[in-house]
Design a protein around this motif. Sequence first.
Motif, PDB file in Angstrom:
ATOM      1  N   SER A   6       0.828  -1.206   0.000  1.00  0.00           N
ATOM      2  CA  SER A   6       0.000   0.000   0.000  1.00  0.00           C
ATOM      3  C   SER A   6       0.871   1.268   0.000  1.00  0.00           C
ATOM      4  N   GLU A   7       1.897   1.292   0.821  1.00  0.00           N
ATOM      5  CA  GLU A   7       2.791   2.451   0.896  1.00  0.00           C
ATOM      6  C   GLU A   7       3.581   2.620  -0.401  1.00  0.00           C
ATOM      7  N   VAL A   8       3.977   1.521  -1.006  1.00  0.00           N
ATOM      8  CA  VAL A   8       4.692   1.571  -2.288  1.00  0.00           C
ATOM      9  C   VAL A   8       3.756   2.112  -3.373  1.00  0.00           C
ATOM     10  N   ARG A   9       2.549   1.574  -3.424  1.00  0.00           N
ATOM     11  CA  ARG A   9       1.575   2.038  -4.425  1.00  0.00           C
ATOM     12  C   ARG A   9       1.276   3.522  -4.274  1.00  0.00           C
ATOM     13  N   ALA A  10       1.257   4.008  -3.046  1.00  0.00           N
ATOM     14  CA  ALA A  10       0.966   5.415  -2.780  1.00  0.00           C
ATOM     15  C   ALA A  10       2.173   6.303  -3.065  1.00  0.00           C
ATOM     16  N   GLY A  11       3.318   5.692  -3.405  1.00  0.00           N
ATOM     17  CA  GLY A  11       4.516   6.468  -3.711  1.00  0.00           C
ATOM     18  C   GLY A  11       5.219   7.017  -2.479  1.00  0.00           C
ATOM     19  N   LYS A  12       4.976   6.426  -1.321  1.00  0.00           N
ATOM     20  CA  LYS A  12       5.564   6.912  -0.075  1.00  0.00           C
ATOM     21  C   LYS A  12       6.934   6.300   0.224  1.00  0.00           C
ATOM     22  N   ILE A  13       7.243   5.202  -0.448  1.00  0.00           N
ATOM     23  CA  ILE A  13       8.526   4.521  -0.236  1.00  0.00           C
ATOM     24  C   ILE A  13       9.230   4.436  -1.583  1.00  0.00           C
ATOM     25  N   PRO A  14      10.489   4.901  -1.657  1.00  0.00           N
ATOM     26  CA  PRO A  14      11.203   4.883  -2.939  1.00  0.00           C
ATOM     27  C   PRO A  14      11.417   3.463  -3.447  1.00  0.00           C
ATOM     28  N   HIS A  15      11.104   3.262  -4.715  1.00  0.00           N
ATOM     29  CA  HIS A  15      11.221   1.929  -5.321  1.00  0.00           C
ATOM     30  C   HIS A  15      11.310   2.084  -6.836  1.00  0.00           C
ATOM     31  N   LEU A  16      11.521   0.967  -7.494  1.00  0.00           N
ATOM     32  CA  LEU A  16      11.575   0.909  -8.948  1.00  0.00           C
ATOM     33  C   LEU A  16      10.714  -0.259  -9.387  1.00  0.00           C
ATOM     34  N   ARG A  17       9.901  -0.034 -10.391  1.00  0.00           N
ATOM     35  CA  ARG A  17       9.095  -1.113 -10.957  1.00  0.00           C
ATOM     36  C   ARG A  17       9.682  -1.529 -12.299  1.00  0.00           C
TER      37      ARG A  17
ATOM     38  N   THR B 283      18.673   5.715   3.418  1.00  0.00           N
ATOM     39  CA  THR B 283      18.529   7.169   3.436  1.00  0.00           C
ATOM     40  C   THR B 283      17.089   7.558   3.761  1.00  0.00           C
ATOM     41  N   TRP B 284      16.130   6.865   3.150  1.00  0.00           N
ATOM     42  CA  TRP B 284      14.716   7.126   3.392  1.00  0.00           C
ATOM     43  C   TRP B 284      14.371   6.917   4.862  1.00  0.00           C
ATOM     44  N   PHE B 285      14.872   5.829   5.456  1.00  0.00           N
ATOM     45  CA  PHE B 285      14.629   5.567   6.873  1.00  0.00           C
ATOM     46  C   PHE B 285      15.160   6.700   7.729  1.00  0.00           C
ATOM     47  N   GLN B 286      16.381   7.135   7.446  1.00  0.00           N
ATOM     48  CA  GLN B 286      16.988   8.219   8.224  1.00  0.00           C
ATOM     49  C   GLN B 286      16.163   9.498   8.109  1.00  0.00           C
ATOM     50  N   GLN B 287      15.684   9.788   6.900  1.00  0.00           N
ATOM     51  CA  GLN B 287      14.867  10.981   6.693  1.00  0.00           C
ATOM     52  C   GLN B 287      13.543  10.871   7.455  1.00  0.00           C
ATOM     53  N   GLN B 288      12.946   9.691   7.459  1.00  0.00           N
ATOM     54  CA  GLN B 288      11.695   9.490   8.199  1.00  0.00           C
ATOM     55  C   GLN B 288      11.910   9.712   9.690  1.00  0.00           C
TER      56      GLN B 288
ATOM     57  N   LEU C 188      14.234  11.641  11.067  1.00  0.00           N
ATOM     58  CA  LEU C 188      14.420  13.081  11.283  1.00  0.00           C
ATOM     59  C   LEU C 188      13.078  13.815  11.219  1.00  0.00           C
ATOM     60  N   ASN C 189      12.240  13.448  10.285  1.00  0.00           N
ATOM     61  CA  ASN C 189      10.926  14.090  10.162  1.00  0.00           C
ATOM     62  C   ASN C 189      10.050  13.833  11.381  1.00  0.00           C
ATOM     63  N   SER C 190      10.229  12.702  12.033  1.00  0.00           N
ATOM     64  CA  SER C 190       9.371  12.356  13.164  1.00  0.00           C
ATOM     65  C   SER C 190       9.708  13.161  14.413  1.00  0.00           C
ATOM     66  N   ILE C 191      10.886  13.755  14.478  1.00  0.00           N
ATOM     67  CA  ILE C 191      11.253  14.526  15.670  1.00  0.00           C
ATOM     68  C   ILE C 191      11.137  16.041  15.449  1.00  0.00           C
ATOM     69  N   ARG C 192      10.666  16.434  14.295  1.00  0.00           N
ATOM     70  CA  ARG C 192      10.500  17.873  14.009  1.00  0.00           C
ATOM     71  C   ARG C 192       9.167  18.354  14.444  1.00  0.00           C
TER      72      ARG C 192
END
Length: 83
Positions: free
Chosen positions: A47-58, A72-77, A79-83
């Motif tokens: 669901s998250e992949v389909r919504a474009g929320k997680i970087p991927h390649l089809r 990198t995506w995990f690290q950014q998530q 950082l975003n959670s503590i802002r």
Amino acid sequence: MNHTQQLVTTNPNLTHQNQVQTYNTLTFSEAWEFFFQGKISKDKLYSEVRAGKIPHLRLGTKILFRSATLETWFQQQELNSIR
């Protein structure tokens, strides 16, 4: 099964980080197992992949992830959670 896959699947002493660094490109199932560690359902990940929320390649019906990009995506998530 190639040598790298055998190393990852037969050595339980490797940490999560070491396992992930062994792979450059991960399939959907590998990403779910190594990065998400089964903490969310596969349906939620789809669901998250389909919504474009997680970087991927089809590629056709295959969903692929790059290890470094997910890290990198995990690290950014985080950082975003503590802002």
